[in-house]
Design a protein around this motif. Structure first.
Motif, PDB file in Angstrom:
ATOM      1  N   MET A   1     -46.699  61.913 -30.772  1.00 20.29           N
ATOM      2  CA  MET A   1     -47.366  63.140 -30.330  1.00 20.29           C
ATOM      3  C   MET A   1     -48.886  62.997 -30.489  1.00 20.29           C
ATOM      4  O   MET A   1     -49.369  62.476 -31.491  1.00 20.29           O
ATOM      5  N   GLN A   2     -49.635  63.474 -29.509  1.00 29.31           N
ATOM      6  CA  GLN A   2     -51.097  63.391 -29.519  1.00 29.31           C
ATOM      7  C   GLN A   2     -51.678  64.219 -30.671  1.00 29.31           C
ATOM      8  O   GLN A   2     -51.299  65.370 -30.885  1.00 29.31           O
ATOM      9  N   LYS A   3     -52.584  63.618 -31.425  1.00 27.16           N
ATOM     10  CA  LYS A   3     -53.271  64.365 -32.485  1.00 27.16           C
ATOM     11  C   LYS A   3     -54.293  65.310 -31.852  1.00 27.16           C
ATOM     12  O   LYS A   3     -54.921  64.977 -30.848  1.00 27.16           O
ATOM     13  N   ARG A   4     -54.458  66.488 -32.469  1.00 28.64           N
ATOM     14  CA  ARG A   4     -55.383  67.484 -31.919  1.00 28.64           C
ATOM     15  C   ARG A   4     -56.466  67.832 -32.926  1.00 28.64           C
ATOM     16  O   ARG A   4     -56.207  67.956 -34.124  1.00 28.64           O
ATOM     17  N   CYS A   5     -57.671  67.987 -32.427  1.00 30.14           N
ATOM     18  CA  CYS A   5     -58.837  68.323 -33.253  1.00 30.14           C
ATOM     19  C   CYS A   5     -59.511  69.568 -32.685  1.00 30.14           C
ATOM     20  O   CYS A   5     -59.681  69.697 -31.472  1.00 30.14           O
ATOM     21  N   ARG A   6     -59.925  70.463 -33.587  1.00 33.70           N
ATOM     22  CA  ARG A   6     -60.677  71.651 -33.196  1.00 33.70           C
ATOM     23  C   ARG A   6     -62.026  71.622 -33.908  1.00 33.70           C
ATOM     24  O   ARG A   6     -62.088  71.618 -35.139  1.00 33.70           O
ATOM     25  N   ILE A   7     -63.102  71.563 -33.127  1.00 36.33           N
ATOM     26  CA  ILE A   7     -64.455  71.636 -33.690  1.00 36.33           C
ATOM     27  C   ILE A   7     -64.863  73.104 -33.751  1.00 36.33           C
ATOM     28  O   ILE A   7     -64.803  73.821 -32.749  1.00 36.33           O
ATOM     29  N   ILE A   8     -65.240  73.552 -34.940  1.00 36.26           N
ATOM     30  CA  ILE A   8     -65.755  74.908 -35.114  1.00 36.26           C
ATOM     31  C   ILE A   8     -67.234  74.770 -35.424  1.00 36.26           C
ATOM     32  O   ILE A   8     -67.607  74.261 -36.484  1.00 36.26           O
ATOM     33  N   TYR A   9     -68.086  75.165 -34.484  1.00 35.64           N
ATOM     34  CA  TYR A   9     -69.511  74.901 -34.672  1.00 35.64           C
ATOM     35  C   TYR A   9     -70.349  76.172 -34.567  1.00 35.64           C
ATOM     36  O   TYR A   9     -70.026  77.111 -33.842  1.00 35.64           O
ATOM     37  N   ASN A  10     -71.430  76.155 -35.328  1.00 36.01           N
ATOM     38  CA  ASN A  10     -72.396  77.247 -35.297  1.00 36.01           C
ATOM     39  C   ASN A  10     -73.456  76.889 -34.253  1.00 36.01           C
ATOM     40  O   ASN A  10     -74.231  75.951 -34.463  1.00 36.01           O
ATOM     41  N   PRO A  11     -73.524  77.609 -33.143  1.00 33.47           N
ATOM     42  CA  PRO A  11     -74.444  77.221 -32.059  1.00 33.47           C
ATOM     43  C   PRO A  11     -75.915  77.412 -32.409  1.00 33.47           C
ATOM     44  O   PRO A  11     -76.779  76.881 -31.712  1.00 33.47           O
ATOM     45  N   THR A  12     -76.215  78.110 -33.502  1.00 30.20           N
ATOM     46  CA  THR A  12     -77.618  78.351 -33.865  1.00 30.20           C
ATOM     47  C   THR A  12     -78.087  77.485 -35.029  1.00 30.20           C
ATOM     48  O   THR A  12     -79.266  77.509 -35.375  1.00 30.20           O
ATOM     49  N   SER A  13     -77.192  76.726 -35.663  1.00 28.56           N
ATOM     50  CA  SER A  13     -77.589  75.924 -36.829  1.00 28.56           C
ATOM     51  C   SER A  13     -78.502  74.767 -36.450  1.00 28.56           C
ATOM     52  O   SER A  13     -78.306  74.124 -35.415  1.00 28.56           O
ATOM     53  N   GLY A  14     -79.459  74.500 -37.345  1.00 31.84           N
ATOM     54  CA  GLY A  14     -80.299  73.311 -37.185  1.00 31.84           C
ATOM     55  C   GLY A  14     -80.969  73.215 -35.842  1.00 31.84           C
ATOM     56  O   GLY A  14     -80.959  72.158 -35.217  1.00 31.84           O
ATOM     57  N   GLU A  35     -57.111  64.712 -29.256  1.00 32.29           N
ATOM     58  CA  GLU A  35     -57.355  65.626 -28.150  1.00 32.29           C
ATOM     59  C   GLU A  35     -58.237  66.746 -28.704  1.00 32.29           C
ATOM     60  O   GLU A  35     -57.787  67.538 -29.535  1.00 32.29           O
ATOM     61  N   THR A  36     -59.481  66.794 -28.279  1.00 29.54           N
ATOM     62  CA  THR A  36     -60.487  67.595 -28.981  1.00 29.54           C
ATOM     63  C   THR A  36     -60.988  68.769 -28.149  1.00 29.54           C
ATOM     64  O   THR A  36     -61.268  68.630 -26.961  1.00 29.54           O
ATOM     65  N   SER A  37     -61.112  69.906 -28.810  1.00 28.53           N
ATOM     66  CA  SER A  37     -61.672  71.109 -28.196  1.00 28.53           C
ATOM     67  C   SER A  37     -62.660  71.738 -29.161  1.00 28.53           C
ATOM     68  O   SER A  37     -62.706  71.376 -30.341  1.00 28.53           O
ATOM     69  N   ALA A  38     -63.457  72.681 -28.670  1.00 28.49           N
ATOM     70  CA  ALA A  38     -64.526  73.247 -29.496  1.00 28.49           C
ATOM     71  C   ALA A  38     -64.522  74.770 -29.441  1.00 28.49           C
ATOM     72  O   ALA A  38     -64.148  75.374 -28.431  1.00 28.49           O
ATOM     73  N   TYR A  39     -64.977  75.362 -30.535  1.00 33.15           N
ATOM     74  CA  TYR A  39     -65.100  76.817 -30.641  1.00 33.15           C
ATOM     75  C   TYR A  39     -66.477  77.133 -31.211  1.00 33.15           C
ATOM     76  O   TYR A  39     -66.829  76.650 -32.292  1.00 33.15           O
ATOM     77  N   ALA A  40     -67.253  77.937 -30.497  1.00 37.31           N
ATOM     78  CA  ALA A  40     -68.572  78.357 -30.977  1.00 37.31           C
ATOM     79  C   ALA A  40     -68.414  79.645 -31.767  1.00 37.31           C
ATOM     80  O   ALA A  40     -67.838  80.625 -31.282  1.00 37.31           O
ATOM     81  N   THR A  41     -68.920  79.651 -33.008  1.00 33.38           N
ATOM     82  CA  THR A  41     -68.807  80.851 -33.827  1.00 33.38           C
ATOM     83  C   THR A  41     -69.660  81.976 -33.242  1.00 33.38           C
ATOM     84  O   THR A  41     -70.623  81.740 -32.502  1.00 33.38           O
ATOM     85  N   LEU A  62     -56.691  68.126 -37.250  1.00 31.15           N
ATOM     86  CA  LEU A  62     -58.040  67.984 -37.803  1.00 31.15           C
ATOM     87  C   LEU A  62     -58.883  69.187 -37.404  1.00 31.15           C
ATOM     88  O   LEU A  62     -58.905  69.581 -36.242  1.00 31.15           O
ATOM     89  N   ILE A  63     -59.557  69.766 -38.397  1.00 32.69           N
ATOM     90  CA  ILE A  63     -60.544  70.811 -38.156  1.00 32.69           C
ATOM     91  C   ILE A  63     -61.902  70.232 -38.524  1.00 32.69           C
ATOM     92  O   ILE A  63     -62.062  69.665 -39.611  1.00 32.69           O
ATOM     93  N   VAL A  64     -62.881  70.359 -37.638  1.00 31.51           N
ATOM     94  CA  VAL A  64     -64.235  69.880 -37.916  1.00 31.51           C
ATOM     95  C   VAL A  64     -65.159  71.086 -38.054  1.00 31.51           C
ATOM     96  O   VAL A  64     -65.269  71.902 -37.132  1.00 31.51           O
TER      97      VAL A  64
END
Length: 344
Positions: A1-14, A35-41, A62-64
């Motif tokens: 089964m394909q591993k899945r990753c979710r990036i949780i990122y702050n769009p205003t950081s740095g 298999e990676t997707s992203a979520y902007a806080t 994986l959660i990033v």
């Protein structure tokens, strides 16, 4: 089964570092088999925390957490209470980035930080709990809380750790001791002190020598109580920090290892700082959850004595090599027996 990753990122950081590098980061993690997707806080309360919990329950491997120490703390608070906790990756994009510094994750380049995740090295890290909140790096009461709250967020973004130093210099002449009662594994401190730290790593406010013997996964906090509130003495202690961590043996410091702390302030209000943010007032109970989260880190650059599980991994590797060697000998012996039978 394909591993899945979710990036949780702050769009205003740095200064929007993540937004500018997101495509490259997605490619790196996809190349590592996720298999990676992203979520902007969003500005909504607990945005990162809620998304981390949702993604974990949805079966992501994986959660990033991509952002500053505050974003990392929120993601950890989403994961830590769960029975099933996916691995955690960190891409720093804030100001001080204490936790990333401790784990030797590149702090100047989100792309290089993503490559650390792709490299695949992890540490089972201790996680702290303060009443119903979790933290990964530090809890504190006294001067540190005033210093942190006194620096406006826009100044932090522009000047980083320099802003803390400037504000700290302004506050030092006004330090007053607080009546504290701190109960820990092997004793009780009941007296006046200017501040206490409860550290999980060796990186506190940008200084790596405050906890020179830090272990990331031994189930113990490092409790540091600064008894003095005299300005000159505090400056002397800071100098001792830079001079090889010699403050740990100074009588003006209480320096102990403990798995639990109960903090009380019988007479004064004592605000508690948790990973750089206000976390409530004393009384507060702190617990260490040993090796609670598996986090990607650049373990090649972390000192061996900071990770006790490195020894366990080495032992396990030695066992595997031994078993493999025995199997090879067994197979070789069986082949020799077969040849011997043929000769007969």
């Amino acid at each position: 089964m394909q591993k899945r990753c979710r990036i949780i990122y702050n769009p205003t950081s740095g200064r929007e570092m993540m937004k500018n590098n997101l495509v490259d980061i997605l490619n790196i993690l996809e190349g590592a088999g996720y298999e990676t997707s992203a979520y902007a806080t969003t500005p909504e309360k607990d945005s990162a925390k809620n998304e981390a919990a949702r993604a974990a329950k949805a079966g992501f491997n994986l959660i990033v957490a991509a952002g500053g120490d505050g974003t990392i703390n929120e993601v950890v608070n989403g994961l830590a209470p769960l029975k099933h906790r996916p691995r955690l990756g960190i891409i720093p994009a804030g100001t001080t980035n204490d936790y990333a510094r401790a784990l030797k994750i590149p702090r100047e380049s989100p792309i290089d930080a993503a490559k650390v995740i792709a490299k695949g090295q992890t540490v089972k890290m201790d996680i702290g709990q303060a009443n119903d909140k979790y933290f990964v790096n530090i809890a504190a009461g006294g001067l540190l809380t005033e210093l942190t709250y006194g620096v406006p967020s826009e100044i932090k973004s522009l000047f980083g750790y320099l802003a803390y130093l400037v504000k700290g210099a302004e506050l030092l002449p006004r330090i007053k001791p607080v009546k504290m009662r701190l109960e820990y594994d092997d004793g009780v401190f009941d007296g006046m002190a200017s501040m206490f730290f409860l550290a999980l790593t060796n990186s506190v406010g940008g200084f790596e020598q405050i906890v020179p013997d830090a272990s990331f996964d031994d189930g113990k906090f490092t409790l540091i109580i600064v008894k003095t509130s005299n300005l000159l003495e505090i400056l002397q202690l800071i100098q001792m920090v830079f001079n090889g961590g010699k403050h740990v043996n100074d009588p003006r410091i209480l320096y102990v290892k403990t798995s639990k702390v109960v903090a009380k302030a019988p007479k004064d209000r004592m605000m508690i700082n948790i990973d750089g943010e206000y976390g409530g007032d004393a009384p507060m109970i702190f617990k260490n959850h040993k090796q609670h989260l598996e986090i990607f880190a650049n373990t090649d650059e972390i000192p061996d004595d900071a990770i006790t599980s490195k020894d366990e991994a080495a032992e396990e590797n030695a066992r595997e090599q031994f078993v493999e060697g025995v199997d090879k000998l067994r197979n070789l012996s069986e082949e020799q027996l077969e040849l011997s039978d043929k000769d007969k």
